[in-house]
Design a protein around this motif. Structure first.
Motif, PDB file in Angstrom:
ATOM      1  N   PRO A  27       0.833  -1.210   0.000  1.00 41.62           N
ATOM      2  CA  PRO A  27       0.000   0.000   0.000  1.00 41.62           C
ATOM      3  C   PRO A  27       0.864   1.256   0.000  1.00 41.62           C
ATOM      4  CG  PRO A  27      -0.782  -1.591   1.626  1.00 41.62           C
ATOM      5  CD  PRO A  27       0.556  -2.083   1.156  1.00 41.62           C
ATOM      6  N   GLN A  28       0.389   2.280  -0.705  1.00 42.65           N
ATOM      7  CA  GLN A  28       1.109   3.544  -0.817  1.00 42.65           C
ATOM      8  C   GLN A  28       0.266   4.651  -0.184  1.00 42.65           C
ATOM      9  OE1 GLN A  28       4.375   3.492  -2.526  1.00 42.65           O
ATOM     10  NE2 GLN A  28       3.805   1.392  -1.974  1.00 42.65           N
ATOM     11  N   ALA A  29       0.733   5.178   0.922  1.00 42.43           N
ATOM     12  CA  ALA A  29      -0.013   6.211   1.647  1.00 42.43           C
ATOM     13  C   ALA A  29      -0.251   7.423   0.747  1.00 42.43           C
ATOM     14  CB  ALA A  29       0.745   6.629   2.902  1.00 42.43           C
ATOM     15  N   GLY A  30      -1.498   7.863   0.687  1.00 39.76           N
ATOM     16  CA  GLY A  30      -1.833   9.060  -0.072  1.00 39.76           C
ATOM     17  C   GLY A  30      -1.945   8.867  -1.563  1.00 39.76           C
ATOM     18  N   GLU A  31      -1.804   7.639  -2.059  1.00 38.83           N
ATOM     19  CA  GLU A  31      -1.898   7.362  -3.490  1.00 38.83           C
ATOM     20  C   GLU A  31      -3.149   6.550  -3.796  1.00 38.83           C
ATOM     21  OE1 GLU A  31      -0.064   8.685  -5.633  1.00 38.83           O
ATOM     22  OE2 GLU A  31       1.789   9.251  -4.622  1.00 38.83           O
ATOM     23  N   ALA A  32      -3.582   6.587  -5.045  1.00 41.88           N
ATOM     24  CA  ALA A  32      -4.762   5.832  -5.463  1.00 41.88           C
ATOM     25  C   ALA A  32      -4.419   4.389  -5.806  1.00 41.88           C
ATOM     26  CB  ALA A  32      -5.406   6.508  -6.670  1.00 41.88           C
ATOM     27  N   TYR A  33      -3.140   4.038  -5.740  1.00 43.51           N
ATOM     28  CA  TYR A  33      -2.693   2.707  -6.135  1.00 43.51           C
ATOM     29  C   TYR A  33      -1.840   2.056  -5.054  1.00 43.51           C
ATOM     30  CZ  TYR A  33       1.577   5.349  -7.158  1.00 43.51           C
ATOM     31  OH  TYR A  33       2.670   6.170  -7.055  1.00 43.51           O
ATOM     32  N   ASP A  34      -1.737   0.730  -5.145  1.00 38.61           N
ATOM     33  CA  ASP A  34      -0.760  -0.044  -4.393  1.00 38.61           C
ATOM     34  C   ASP A  34       0.343  -0.469  -5.362  1.00 38.61           C
ATOM     35  OD1 ASP A  34      -2.449   0.148  -2.214  1.00 38.61           O
ATOM     36  OD2 ASP A  34      -3.205  -1.913  -2.387  1.00 38.61           O
ATOM     37  N   ILE A  35       1.544  -0.597  -4.864  1.00 32.93           N
ATOM     38  CA  ILE A  35       2.628  -1.175  -5.651  1.00 32.93           C
ATOM     39  C   ILE A  35       2.519  -2.698  -5.571  1.00 32.93           C
ATOM     40  CG2 ILE A  35       5.129  -1.532  -5.780  1.00 32.93           C
ATOM     41  CD1 ILE A  35       4.355   1.155  -6.862  1.00 32.93           C
ATOM     42  N   VAL A  36       2.625  -3.346  -6.723  1.00 32.92           N
ATOM     43  CA  VAL A  36       2.669  -4.804  -6.777  1.00 32.92           C
ATOM     44  C   VAL A  36       4.007  -5.200  -7.394  1.00 32.92           C
ATOM     45  CG1 VAL A  36       1.691  -6.885  -7.812  1.00 32.92           C
ATOM     46  CG2 VAL A  36       0.179  -5.111  -6.922  1.00 32.92           C
ATOM     47  N   GLU A  37       4.748  -6.023  -6.694  1.00 35.57           N
ATOM     48  CA  GLU A  37       6.034  -6.521  -7.190  1.00 35.57           C
ATOM     49  C   GLU A  37       5.908  -8.022  -7.442  1.00 35.57           C
ATOM     50  OE1 GLU A  37       9.015  -3.397  -4.867  1.00 35.57           O
ATOM     51  OE2 GLU A  37       8.677  -5.403  -4.026  1.00 35.57           O
ATOM     52  N   ILE A  38       6.117  -8.414  -8.694  1.00 34.04           N
ATOM     53  CA  ILE A  38       6.029  -9.821  -9.085  1.00 34.04           C
ATOM     54  C   ILE A  38       7.448 -10.320  -9.326  1.00 34.04           C
ATOM     55  CG2 ILE A  38       5.038 -11.477 -10.695  1.00 34.04           C
ATOM     56  CD1 ILE A  38       2.981  -9.255 -11.441  1.00 34.04           C
ATOM     57  N   GLU A  39       7.928 -11.135  -8.418  1.00 35.95           N
ATOM     58  CA  GLU A  39       9.301 -11.630  -8.499  1.00 35.95           C
ATOM     59  C   GLU A  39       9.321 -12.938  -9.283  1.00 35.95           C
ATOM     60  OE1 GLU A  39      12.657 -13.137  -5.349  1.00 35.95           O
ATOM     61  OE2 GLU A  39      11.446 -11.392  -4.797  1.00 35.95           O
TER      62      GLU A  39
END
Length: 234
Positions: A27-39
């Motif tokens: 989750p990204q505080a203050g943003e409309a998106y979450d970061i997703v990292e696909i390893e």
């Protein structure tokens, strides 16, 4: 959660196995998106995920060779990504690991669609700019859930699979007639080889990023997605 079983991606008649090893949603505080990292065994694909809770439809957006989370047409992608959840469509922006490599960029894009599928999405739209036009055509050929493909200022190299999308995905091609990077003949060529349903729009006086016609292009892309993606709320 994205399955860790091998994913097979076919690009230019070459079959490649990709092995996901981990997926992180941050989750990204203050943003409309979450970061997703696909390893995976080929590196980590990073995405921005704009979730529409419970949505069965999603859109993946990719850029060109510039890398990062680049976007054409005066922030077309972030604008769409924040708007589409209002129509029960989740959005995912994919950052290429190797933005000048068609094969690796297709892999990144397919991984993004698989992530959306892991979140309950069963119908996918793909939007790509420049190199990304070929990327989304290749990705759609690998993703049975693909229902819409939007290619903006596309190149012709790598677009051969467009023929096989006939009757399965609605195809929209957009280009400026003053593009100094890729001539509008590129989109016209791919359009001719594509099957129905399809649409081609050439914008007079617009360049490669189509900044000159950003508002008209935004309306065109959004309308095409809402028209052809099942489950969208208009």
């Amino acid at each position: 959660m994205l399955e860790t079983a091998a994913i097979e991606v076919n690009v230019d008649a070459t079959s490649i196995e990709v092995h996901p090893t981990d997926v992180r949603r941050l989750p990204q505080a203050g943003e409309a998106y979450d970061i997703v990292e696909i390893e995976t065994d080929r590196g980590t694909t990073t995405c921005r995920y704009y979730e529409a809770a419970g949505a069965g439809t999603g859109v993946v957006m990719v850029g060109g060779t510039g890398g990062g989370f680049d976007t054409p047409a005066r922030d077309l992608y972030p604008r769409l990504a924040q708007d589409l959840p209002n129509h029960r469509i989740s959005a995912l922006r994919v950052q290429y690991r190797h933005p000048k490599d068609l094969v690796e960029s297709v892999i990144d894009t397919v991984l993004g669609t698989r992530y959306l599928e892991s979140q309950g999405v069963s119908a996918v739209g793909l939007v790509g700019h420049s190199l990304g036009g070929a990327v989304v055509i290749q990705a759609a050929a690998n993703v049975p859930a693909a229902r819409v493909v939007v290619a903006i200022s596309t190149q012709t190299t790598g677009t051969e699979p467009v023929v096989g999308l006939a009757g399965r995905a609605a195809l929209l091609f957009l280009h400026g007639d003053n593009d100094p990077v890729l001539p509008h003949r590129s989109s016209e060529d791919v359009y001719r080889r594509a099957g129905e349903p399809k649409r081609l729009v050439i914008y007079e006086g617009a360049g490669h990023t189509l900044d000159e016609t950003a508002e008209s292009l935004y309306v065109e892309v959004k309308a095409w997605l809402l028209k052809h993606l099942p489950g969208a709320v208009v």
